[in-house]
Design a protein around this motif. Sequence first.
Motif, PDB file in Angstrom:
ATOM      1  N   LEU A 186      44.757 -34.508  49.106  1.00 13.25           N
ATOM      2  CA  LEU A 186      46.002 -34.301  49.901  1.00 13.25           C
ATOM      3  C   LEU A 186      45.675 -34.801  51.347  1.00 13.25           C
ATOM      4  O   LEU A 186      46.242 -35.176  52.008  1.00 13.25           O
ATOM      5  CB  LEU A 186      46.652 -32.985  49.860  1.00 13.25           C
ATOM      6  N   ALA A 187      44.640 -34.051  51.867  1.00  3.88           N
ATOM      7  CA  ALA A 187      44.020 -34.225  53.131  1.00  3.88           C
ATOM      8  C   ALA A 187      43.862 -35.861  53.611  1.00  3.88           C
ATOM      9  O   ALA A 187      44.357 -36.288  54.627  1.00  3.88           O
ATOM     10  CB  ALA A 187      42.860 -33.578  53.534  1.00  3.88           C
ATOM     11  N   MET A 188      43.204 -36.422  52.731  1.00  6.26           N
ATOM     12  CA  MET A 188      43.041 -37.851  52.917  1.00  6.26           C
ATOM     13  C   MET A 188      44.272 -38.758  52.707  1.00  6.26           C
ATOM     14  O   MET A 188      44.521 -39.542  53.565  1.00  6.26           O
ATOM     15  CB  MET A 188      41.976 -38.343  51.828  1.00  6.26           C
ATOM     16  N   GLU A 189      45.044 -38.283  52.032  1.00  5.76           N
ATOM     17  CA  GLU A 189      46.256 -39.207  51.791  1.00  5.76           C
ATOM     18  C   GLU A 189      47.621 -38.782  53.128  1.00  5.76           C
ATOM     19  O   GLU A 189      47.950 -39.711  53.773  1.00  5.76           O
ATOM     20  CB  GLU A 189      47.301 -38.691  50.794  1.00  5.76           C
ATOM     21  N   VAL A 190      47.267 -37.447  53.561  1.00  3.75           N
ATOM     22  CA  VAL A 190      47.906 -37.080  54.734  1.00  3.75           C
ATOM     23  C   VAL A 190      47.379 -37.836  56.052  1.00  3.75           C
ATOM     24  O   VAL A 190      48.383 -38.625  57.068  1.00  3.75           O
ATOM     25  CB  VAL A 190      48.281 -35.716  55.216  1.00  3.75           C
ATOM     26  N   ALA A 193      34.369 -27.511  53.933  1.00  4.80           N
ATOM     27  CA  ALA A 193      33.453 -28.353  54.786  1.00  4.80           C
ATOM     28  C   ALA A 193      34.152 -29.517  55.124  1.00  4.80           C
ATOM     29  O   ALA A 193      33.884 -30.357  55.925  1.00  4.80           O
ATOM     30  CB  ALA A 193      31.879 -28.032  54.352  1.00  4.80           C
ATOM     31  N   ILE A 194      34.393 -30.150  53.883  1.00  7.66           N
ATOM     32  CA  ILE A 194      34.783 -31.557  53.819  1.00  7.66           C
ATOM     33  C   ILE A 194      36.063 -31.826  54.640  1.00  7.66           C
ATOM     34  O   ILE A 194      36.364 -32.826  55.405  1.00  7.66           O
ATOM     35  CB  ILE A 194      35.278 -32.035  52.314  1.00  7.66           C
ATOM     36  N   LEU A 195      37.010 -30.591  54.616  1.00 12.05           N
ATOM     37  CA  LEU A 195      38.379 -30.964  55.359  1.00 12.05           C
ATOM     38  C   LEU A 195      37.913 -30.777  56.728  1.00 12.05           C
ATOM     39  O   LEU A 195      38.354 -31.478  57.612  1.00 12.05           O
ATOM     40  CB  LEU A 195      39.211 -29.695  55.001  1.00 12.05           C
ATOM     41  N   ALA A 196      36.792 -29.885  57.300  1.00 11.53           N
ATOM     42  CA  ALA A 196      36.356 -29.839  58.468  1.00 11.53           C
ATOM     43  C   ALA A 196      35.908 -31.278  59.241  1.00 11.53           C
ATOM     44  O   ALA A 196      36.021 -31.552  60.401  1.00 11.53           O
ATOM     45  CB  ALA A 196      35.621 -28.649  58.764  1.00 11.53           C
ATOM     46  N   TYR A 197      34.973 -31.759  58.153  1.00 10.96           N
ATOM     47  CA  TYR A 197      34.520 -33.000  58.464  1.00 10.96           C
ATOM     48  C   TYR A 197      35.683 -34.148  58.606  1.00 10.96           C
ATOM     49  O   TYR A 197      35.420 -34.989  59.774  1.00 10.96           O
ATOM     50  CB  TYR A 197      33.579 -33.444  57.400  1.00 10.96           C
ATOM     51  N   LEU A 198      36.726 -34.180  57.939  1.00  9.13           N
ATOM     52  CA  LEU A 198      37.474 -35.322  57.974  1.00  9.13           C
ATOM     53  C   LEU A 198      38.191 -35.021  59.381  1.00  9.13           C
ATOM     54  O   LEU A 198      38.560 -36.272  59.869  1.00  9.13           O
ATOM     55  CB  LEU A 198      38.497 -35.130  56.826  1.00  9.13           C
ATOM     56  N   VAL A 200      45.119 -38.327  62.822  1.00  8.57           N
ATOM     57  CA  VAL A 200      46.342 -37.761  62.206  1.00  8.57           C
ATOM     58  C   VAL A 200      45.756 -36.045  62.076  1.00  8.57           C
ATOM     59  O   VAL A 200      44.804 -36.067  60.858  1.00  8.57           O
ATOM     60  CB  VAL A 200      46.975 -38.093  61.019  1.00  8.57           C
ATOM     61  N   PRO A 201      46.011 -35.238  62.928  1.00  8.65           N
ATOM     62  CA  PRO A 201      45.072 -33.703  62.950  1.00  8.65           C
ATOM     63  C   PRO A 201      45.966 -33.074  61.674  1.00  8.65           C
ATOM     64  O   PRO A 201      47.047 -33.101  61.390  1.00  8.65           O
ATOM     65  CB  PRO A 201      45.422 -33.275  64.314  1.00  8.65           C
ATOM     66  N   VAL A 202      44.847 -32.346  60.810  1.00 10.67           N
ATOM     67  CA  VAL A 202      45.550 -31.404  60.179  1.00 10.67           C
ATOM     68  C   VAL A 202      45.073 -29.967  60.256  1.00 10.67           C
ATOM     69  O   VAL A 202      45.322 -28.890  59.520  1.00 10.67           O
ATOM     70  CB  VAL A 202      45.110 -31.603  58.513  1.00 10.67           C
ATOM     71  N   ALA A 260      46.153 -28.202  57.177  1.00 10.42           N
ATOM     72  CA  ALA A 260      45.017 -28.041  55.991  1.00 10.42           C
ATOM     73  C   ALA A 260      45.348 -26.662  55.427  1.00 10.42           C
ATOM     74  O   ALA A 260      44.803 -26.493  54.203  1.00 10.42           O
ATOM     75  CB  ALA A 260      43.740 -27.836  56.556  1.00 10.42           C
ATOM     76  N   ALA A 261      45.980 -25.977  55.914  1.00 13.43           N
ATOM     77  CA  ALA A 261      46.490 -24.689  55.180  1.00 13.43           C
ATOM     78  C   ALA A 261      47.253 -24.809  54.099  1.00 13.43           C
ATOM     79  O   ALA A 261      47.506 -24.596  52.920  1.00 13.43           O
ATOM     80  CB  ALA A 261      47.180 -23.621  56.346  1.00 13.43           C
TER      81      ALA A 261
END
Length: 221
Positions: free
Chosen positions: A19-23, A69-74, A81-83, A159-160
């Motif tokens: 989802l994060a990568m799509e956003v 950790a992946i979300l933080a890296y992305l 596009v910040p999450v 990200a939440a």
Amino acid sequence: MAITCYFGSGSPFSWRVMLAMEVKGLEYKAVELHFSKGETKTPEHMARNPRAKVPVLVDGDLTIYESTAILAYLERAYPDVPVFGHDNREAAQIWQRMAEVENYLGQALTSGVGPIFRGEIKGHEAEIQKHLSRLESEIDLVEGWLAESDFVAGDRISAADMTLYPLLALIERVSPRLKEGFEVGFFPLRKQYPHIAGFMKRIEALDGYDRTYPPHWREAA
């Protein structure tokens, strides 16, 4: 070099990363590993993640596991596009909500549902019911958050929300099985919780959402 995400169908941890990568509008290759075939335990995958879990993200020569950790890296690698918010205050709120979802709702879900799906109900009924009641309390809390804003950490997706949505989808999917022998006041989820229903609809309307949907859920529909 394109990002590769190794994922498991139905894994909420994999789902949040996708989802994060799509956003963020990132191009990535999604490689499904089948739990039933032992594909997370092959030597090839163990070299990526010695814990034999998903998701694993490979970006060039960097390999990362553990979804948070992946979300933080992305966020650091692809900040356009910040999450995780636009300032320190927003970031703190998002991390707080993520921790609450992970440590309370997620733990209650795992503790309540896990024994049922492992066939370990007998002799543990009271304990399972306690965890399911705790899960209901956490869902009530989330409904309160969403009564105040469109997303759980404000009016912008973050990200939440990506951490929360897959857990809600999983609750919705497994709830019919929980009704047998237990008091489950959170089913049907979208009927009992209108603000959660609206939130889930907003996530499902995202561009690219369909690409993140668990393949085996789609096949079973």
